[in-house]
Design a protein around this motif. Structure first.
Motif, short mmCIF file in Angstrom:
data_model
loop_
_atom_site.label_atom_id
_atom_site.label_comp_id
_atom_site.label_asym_id
_atom_site.label_seq_id
_atom_site.Cartn_x
_atom_site.Cartn_y
_atom_site.Cartn_z
N LEU B 170 24.63 -4.94 23.21
CA LEU B 170 24.35 -5.58 24.50
C LEU B 170 25.01 -4.87 25.68
O LEU B 170 24.90 -5.34 26.82
CB LEU B 170 24.77 -7.05 24.47
CG LEU B 170 24.05 -7.91 23.41
CD1 LEU B 170 24.55 -9.34 23.45
CD2 LEU B 170 22.54 -7.86 23.61
N GLY B 171 25.69 -3.78 25.43
CA GLY B 171 26.18 -2.94 26.51
C GLY B 171 27.40 -3.47 27.23
O GLY B 171 28.37 -2.75 27.42
N VAL B 172 27.35 -4.71 27.64
CA VAL B 172 28.50 -5.33 28.31
C VAL B 172 28.79 -6.66 27.63
O VAL B 172 27.91 -7.25 27.01
CB VAL B 172 28.23 -5.56 29.83
CG1 VAL B 172 28.32 -4.26 30.58
CG2 VAL B 172 26.90 -6.22 30.06
N PHE B 173 30.02 -7.12 27.74
CA PHE B 173 30.41 -8.35 27.05
C PHE B 173 29.90 -9.56 27.84
O PHE B 173 30.25 -9.72 29.01
CB PHE B 173 31.92 -8.42 26.89
CG PHE B 173 32.35 -9.47 25.92
CD1 PHE B 173 32.36 -9.20 24.56
CD2 PHE B 173 32.73 -10.72 26.35
CE1 PHE B 173 32.74 -10.16 23.64
CE2 PHE B 173 33.11 -11.70 25.44
CZ PHE B 173 33.11 -11.42 24.09
N PRO B 174 29.07 -10.40 27.24
CA PRO B 174 28.57 -11.58 27.96
C PRO B 174 29.65 -12.66 28.05
O PRO B 174 29.96 -13.33 27.07
CB PRO B 174 27.37 -12.04 27.13
CG PRO B 174 27.61 -11.49 25.76
CD PRO B 174 28.58 -10.35 25.86
N ALA B 175 30.25 -12.78 29.23
CA ALA B 175 31.42 -13.66 29.39
C ALA B 175 31.08 -15.12 29.12
O ALA B 175 31.95 -15.91 28.76
CB ALA B 175 31.98 -13.50 30.81
N ASP B 176 29.80 -15.47 29.25
CA ASP B 176 29.42 -16.88 29.09
C ASP B 176 28.88 -17.20 27.69
O ASP B 176 28.28 -18.24 27.47
CB ASP B 176 28.37 -17.26 30.14
CG ASP B 176 27.13 -16.37 30.06
OD1 ASP B 176 27.13 -15.43 29.25
OD2 ASP B 176 26.18 -16.62 30.82
N ALA B 177 29.07 -16.30 26.74
CA ALA B 177 28.50 -16.49 25.41
C ALA B 177 29.21 -17.59 24.61
O ALA B 177 28.66 -18.10 23.64
CB ALA B 177 28.52 -15.19 24.62
N GLY B 178 30.42 -17.94 25.01
CA GLY B 178 31.12 -19.03 24.33
C GLY B 178 31.99 -18.60 23.16
O GLY B 178 32.38 -19.43 22.34
N PHE B 179 32.29 -17.30 23.08
CA PHE B 179 33.17 -16.83 22.01
C PHE B 179 34.58 -17.41 22.17
O PHE B 179 35.07 -17.58 23.28
CB PHE B 179 33.26 -15.31 22.02
CG PHE B 179 32.05 -14.63 21.46
CD1 PHE B 179 31.73 -14.75 20.12
CD2 PHE B 179 31.22 -13.87 22.28
CE1 PHE B 179 30.61 -14.13 19.59
CE2 PHE B 179 30.09 -13.25 21.76
CZ PHE B 179 29.79 -13.38 20.42
N ASP B 180 35.21 -17.68 21.02
CA ASP B 180 36.59 -18.16 21.03
C ASP B 180 37.58 -17.00 20.98
O ASP B 180 38.73 -17.15 21.38
CB ASP B 180 36.83 -19.09 19.84
CG ASP B 180 35.99 -20.34 19.92
OD1 ASP B 180 36.27 -21.16 20.81
OD2 ASP B 180 35.03 -20.47 19.14
#
Lengths: 117, 248
Positions: B170-180
């Protein structure tokens, strides 16, 4: 060739009709990839991206690279939130039932070429 | 508080790409030999050997090893997402849903490797019928939501890896993905991103992503918490109540 002519010739579905087409700029480059890290590293500014990747990050990457448009192949369609973001960023999105291979072939026939940044 | 050494991403012989030596008792022995107090069992798109590893750990004479139930889901974007759960039943529930879209194994799939289901002694008791090396139909957001629905922690697996990682796909880290949390696996990949992957504002878990016995504990994190349990792990990842993750 102008983006609007390309869209006509390939009979692409315009997913972002809110964006006014650029009447001046000729599109010279094309890029086909589903790995957005590869698009970031390899696609040239002004290129049309052909992809089956429909994640929201396509828009962030397209804006970052300054792509002229994104074509979603094989009938893949991003959801509404992605389209909304594309309109905000001014990235035209198109859809087609054709595969990446066929779209790339047709773009090549129209004079677009691959070009690594 | 004590610091517990944890390798929260270990495969078993159920993963087609993992070594057949990754049996429940051998994994537990290797984990103890590596000085670990906790492991996470995360096979590809399945949790079928979790309970066996937990039972194998319970049979260790006089030694304690906490085994966290997990799974490593391949999303439709071909991103690997690790889920860690309160118990094996939750992990299996999430696995069942993730697997729905996967085809059944046929003759051609054996070249990707065997998918062994094992008992706590390490005997083969069957084979997983779904093709585990493929991507599920879940997109990244749906995958994180699935893990959360089963009470789990969603971890962006090996984000320093040049394939199957959030960053590669995905190229950039999706800050809103909800990862812990994000996970670092032992590899030298250092993409020219213009920022430090450890600076995403999420806890970093160092793990081995072990596919061979010798991998186990080759990279691990220290969990500062009261005891080696899932509940305490959640607190450490949330940096709550004085618990935290410390990396070597």
């Amino acid at each position: 060739m102008k983006l609007i002519e390309i869209a006509e010739k390939l009979q692409l579905k315009n997913l972002t009709p809110e964006i006014k087409p650029d009447p001046v700029t000729d599109v010279q480059w094309g890029y086909a990839s589903d790995l957005l890290s590869d698009v970031l590293a390899g696609a040239s500014a002004g290129a049309v991206l052909v992809t089956i990747q429909v994640h929201m990050n396509v828009i962030a990457v397209a804006a970052n690279v300054d792509l002229s448009a994104v074509v979603f192949a094989s009938g893949r369609r991003p959801d509404e939130t992605v389209i909304k973001r594309a309109v905000q960023e001014g990235i035209p999105l198109y859809g087609t039932e054709e595969t990446t291979f066929d779209v790339a072939g047709k773009l090549y026939k129209l004079g677009l070429r691959g070009h690594r940044a | 508080m004590k610091v517990f050494a944890a390798d929260l991403h270990v495969h078993t012989a159920l993963s087609p790409c993992a070594s057949e030596e990754m049996t429940p008792p051998a994994i537990c022995r290797a984990a103890l030999d590596a000085g670990l107090a906790m492991i996470g069992v995360c096979d590809h798109n399945s949790a079928g050997n979790v309970a066996a590893v937990q039972a194998a750990a319970a049979m260790l004479p006089g030694e304690e090893l906490a085994v966290i139930a997990g799974i490593e889901i391949t999303t439709v974007e071909e991103v690997h997402v690790a889920g860690l759960f309160p118990d094996a039943a939750a992990a299996c529930g999430a696995a069942r849903e993730a697997q729905e879209s996967l085809p059944e194994v046929d003759g051609r799939d054996s070249r990707f490797g065997e998918q062994r289901l094992m008992d706590p002694e390490g005997a083969i008791i069957g084979a997983e019928r779904k093709v585990l090396h493929m991507a599920c139909a879940l997109d990244l957001n749906a995958c994180v939501a699935l893990i959360k629905r089963y009470g789990g922690l969603a971890i962006a697996a090996h984000i320093n890896r040049p394939s199957y990682s959030v960053i590669s796909q995905l190229g950039v880290f999706p800050a809103d993905a909800g990862f812990d949390a994000v996970e670092f696996a032992p590899m030298p990949y250092a993409p020219a991103l213009g920022f430090d992957l450890k600076d995403l504002g999420l806890p970093v878990l160092e793990s081995s992503d072990g596919h061979y016995l010798s991998d186990i504990g080759s990279r691990f994190c220290g969990l500062e918490m009261a005891e080696p349990s899932f509940e305490e792990l959640v607190l450490a990842i949330r940096r709550s109540g004085g618990r935290r993750v410390r990396n070597a």
